[in-house]
Motif scaffolding. Structure first.
Motif, PDB file in Angstrom:
ATOM      1  N   LEU A   1       0.926  -1.023   0.047  1.00 12.59           N
ATOM      2  CA  LEU A   1       0.133  -0.106  -0.027  1.00 12.59           C
ATOM      3  C   LEU A   1       0.860   1.329  -0.091  1.00 12.59           C
ATOM      4  N   ILE A   2       0.672   2.092  -1.085  1.00 18.13           N
ATOM      5  CA  ILE A   2       1.803   3.178  -1.150  1.00 18.13           C
ATOM      6  C   ILE A   2       0.793   4.471  -0.623  1.00 18.13           C
ATOM      7  N   PHE A   3       1.293   5.246   0.224  1.00 20.51           N
ATOM      8  CA  PHE A   3       0.781   6.508   0.780  1.00 20.51           C
ATOM      9  C   PHE A   3       1.459   7.786  -0.041  1.00 20.51           C
ATOM     10  N   ALA A   4       0.843   8.240  -1.135  1.00 17.22           N
ATOM     11  CA  ALA A   4       1.465   9.451  -2.111  1.00 17.22           C
ATOM     12  C   ALA A   4       0.578  10.648  -1.486  1.00 17.22           C
ATOM     13  N   ARG A   5       1.603  11.504  -1.037  1.00 16.43           N
ATOM     14  CA  ARG A   5       1.078  12.637  -0.484  1.00 16.43           C
ATOM     15  C   ARG A   5       0.664  13.577  -1.440  1.00 16.43           C
ATOM     16  N   LEU A   6      -0.272  14.275  -1.085  1.00 20.90           N
ATOM     17  CA  LEU A   6      -1.112  15.321  -1.931  1.00 20.90           C
ATOM     18  C   LEU A   6      -0.367  16.624  -1.557  1.00 20.90           C
ATOM     19  N   THR A   7       0.080  17.488  -2.356  1.00 24.16           N
ATOM     20  CA  THR A   7       0.567  18.769  -1.911  1.00 24.16           C
ATOM     21  C   THR A   7      -0.182  19.728  -2.415  1.00 24.16           C
ATOM     22  N   GLY A   8      -0.238  21.224  -1.972  1.00 23.13           N
ATOM     23  CA  GLY A   8      -1.136  22.181  -2.642  1.00 23.13           C
ATOM     24  C   GLY A   8      -0.792  22.451  -4.066  1.00 23.13           C
ATOM     25  N   ALA A   9       0.601  22.412  -4.368  1.00 27.79           N
ATOM     26  CA  ALA A   9       0.855  22.794  -5.595  1.00 27.79           C
ATOM     27  C   ALA A   9       0.583  21.702  -6.658  1.00 27.79           C
ATOM     28  N   GLU A  10       0.550  20.446  -6.592  1.00 24.17           N
ATOM     29  CA  GLU A  10       0.094  19.351  -7.244  1.00 24.17           C
ATOM     30  C   GLU A  10      -1.348  19.582  -7.453  1.00 24.17           C
ATOM     31  N   LEU A  11      -2.242  19.858  -6.368  1.00 20.24           N
ATOM     32  CA  LEU A  11      -3.689  20.092  -6.540  1.00 20.24           C
ATOM     33  C   LEU A  11      -3.870  21.275  -7.175  1.00 20.24           C
ATOM     34  N   LYS A  12      -3.101  22.356  -7.045  1.00 18.07           N
ATOM     35  CA  LYS A  12      -3.473  23.680  -8.068  1.00 18.07           C
ATOM     36  C   LYS A  12      -3.236  23.331  -9.488  1.00 18.07           C
ATOM     37  N   ARG A  13      -1.981  22.546  -9.688  1.00 17.58           N
ATOM     38  CA  ARG A  13      -1.690  22.192 -11.282  1.00 17.58           C
ATOM     39  C   ARG A  13      -2.792  21.510 -11.849  1.00 17.58           C
ATOM     40  N   VAL A  14      -3.246  20.504 -11.123  1.00 15.89           N
ATOM     41  CA  VAL A  14      -4.455  19.666 -11.604  1.00 15.89           C
ATOM     42  C   VAL A  14      -5.689  20.409 -12.031  1.00 15.89           C
ATOM     43  N   VAL A  15      -5.961  21.373 -10.912  1.00 16.47           N
ATOM     44  CA  VAL A  15      -7.341  22.178 -10.987  1.00 16.47           C
ATOM     45  C   VAL A  15      -7.182  22.902 -12.019  1.00 16.47           C
ATOM     46  N   LYS A  16      -6.075  23.536 -12.142  1.00 14.83           N
ATOM     47  CA  LYS A  16      -5.843  24.701 -13.534  1.00 14.83           C
ATOM     48  C   LYS A  16      -5.962  24.008 -14.499  1.00 14.83           C
ATOM     49  N   GLY A  17      -5.444  22.776 -14.707  1.00 13.93           N
ATOM     50  CA  GLY A  17      -5.466  22.006 -16.105  1.00 13.93           C
ATOM     51  C   GLY A  17      -6.885  21.770 -16.508  1.00 13.93           C
ATOM     52  N   LEU A  18      -7.579  21.053 -15.379  1.00 17.43           N
ATOM     53  CA  LEU A  18      -9.038  20.822 -15.745  1.00 17.43           C
ATOM     54  C   LEU A  18      -9.780  21.870 -16.007  1.00 17.43           C
ATOM     55  N   SER A  19      -9.675  23.131 -15.338  1.00 18.93           N
ATOM     56  CA  SER A  19     -10.233  24.471 -15.756  1.00 18.93           C
ATOM     57  C   SER A  19     -10.156  24.793 -17.119  1.00 18.93           C
ATOM     58  N   GLU A  20      -8.930  24.819 -17.503  1.00 21.13           N
ATOM     59  CA  GLU A  20      -8.563  25.116 -18.784  1.00 21.13           C
ATOM     60  C   GLU A  20      -9.051  24.356 -19.871  1.00 21.13           C
ATOM     61  N   GLY A  21      -9.153  22.996 -19.653  1.00 16.48           N
ATOM     62  CA  GLY A  21      -9.539  22.014 -20.790  1.00 16.48           C
ATOM     63  C   GLY A  21     -11.121  22.279 -20.646  1.00 16.48           C
ATOM     64  N   ALA A  22     -11.605  22.674 -19.714  1.00 17.49           N
ATOM     65  CA  ALA A  22     -13.160  22.843 -19.532  1.00 17.49           C
ATOM     66  C   ALA A  22     -13.548  24.077 -20.329  1.00 17.49           C
ATOM     67  N   LYS A  23     -12.543  25.175 -20.093  1.00 19.31           N
ATOM     68  CA  LYS A  23     -12.836  26.535 -20.911  1.00 19.31           C
ATOM     69  C   LYS A  23     -12.665  26.258 -22.272  1.00 19.31           C
ATOM     70  N   ALA A  24     -11.569  25.417 -22.698  1.00 12.65           N
ATOM     71  CA  ALA A  24     -11.331  25.330 -24.280  1.00 12.65           C
ATOM     72  C   ALA A  24     -12.475  24.402 -24.830  1.00 12.65           C
ATOM     73  N   GLU A  25     -13.154  23.902 -23.987  1.00 14.21           N
ATOM     74  CA  GLU A  25     -14.111  22.881 -24.459  1.00 14.21           C
ATOM     75  C   GLU A  25     -15.592  23.960 -24.697  1.00 14.21           C
ATOM     76  N   GLY A  26     -15.396  25.043 -24.101  1.00 12.42           N
ATOM     77  CA  GLY A  26     -16.507  26.182 -24.110  1.00 12.42           C
ATOM     78  C   GLY A  26     -17.603  26.077 -22.933  1.00 12.42           C
ATOM     79  N   LYS A  27     -17.184  25.421 -21.838  1.00 13.31           N
ATOM     80  CA  LYS A  27     -17.932  25.035 -20.681  1.00 13.31           C
ATOM     81  C   LYS A  27     -18.212  26.283 -20.130  1.00 13.31           C
ATOM     82  N   ASP A  28     -19.087  26.758 -19.623  1.00 14.13           N
ATOM     83  CA  ASP A  28     -19.378  27.920 -18.585  1.00 14.13           C
ATOM     84  C   ASP A  28     -18.773  27.677 -17.207  1.00 14.13           C
ATOM     85  N   TRP A  29     -19.175  28.499 -16.346  1.00 19.67           N
ATOM     86  CA  TRP A  29     -18.227  28.644 -15.226  1.00 19.67           C
ATOM     87  C   TRP A  29     -18.766  27.193 -14.302  1.00 19.67           C
TER      88      TRP A  29
END
Length: 172
Positions: free
Chosen positions: A53-81
């Protein structure tokens, strides 16, 4: 003239699966409680392999990176807020998917506080809901090994889904 044709090519070598460690499942958003009143609690992704069982720590920087990528991807698809907000809600699962795609040893080396527990040392796995009066119910996963007890809070995945994941990985 003689007919000199090249020899037939050798049969293709089929890849064989590595005999080592294979990722079986992930549980995103596990809060490992530690310290007095949980002051030193940290978020992890629990990666379940056939050996550890591997415990992979989540950092704020990783979370911000993924959230930004998901948000930009949704914006590129033309999704609203609202659509972008729905996409960002999947950030923990996206991080868990990244962890599952990595080699387990590389995952351990990714952060100095990542660690692993050998499955052979696990003596008990327990899932339960605890009523914390004014704070409401809290879903917990407790993993007892021969040397230590890990108390975990499920922050993203439901108790029922976690039970299915653990049963599939043959831990329950």
């Amino acid at each position: 003239m003689s007919d000199l044709s090249p020899p037939p090519p050798p049969p293709p070598v089929l890849p064989t699966p590595p005999p080592g460690e294979q990722v079986q499942a992930t549980i995103p958003g596990i809060m490992r409680t530690a310290g007095f009143l949980g002051v030193n609690s940290r978020l992890h992704t629990l990666v379940i392999t056939n050996q550890r069982l591997i415990f992979a720590r989540l950092t704020g920087a990783e979370l911000k990176r993924v959230v930004k990528g998901l948000s930009e991807g949704a914006k590129a698809e033309g999704k609203d807020w609202k659509g972008r907000m729905r996409e960002r809600a999947g950030a923990y699962q996206a991080l868990a998917d990244e962890c599952a795609a990595m080699n387990p040893d590389d995952l351990l080396a990714q952060h100095p506080k990542n660690f692993a527990v050998d499955r052979a040392t696990i003596t008990k796995v327990r899932l339960r809901t605890v009523d914390r009066s004014e704070a409401g119910p809290e879903d917990r996963l407790t993993i007892t090994t021969t040397g230590k007890k890990y108390k975990l809070v499920l922050t993203v995945t439901s108790l029922k889904r976690t039970a299915k994941i653990l049963a599939k990985a043959r831990l329950l």
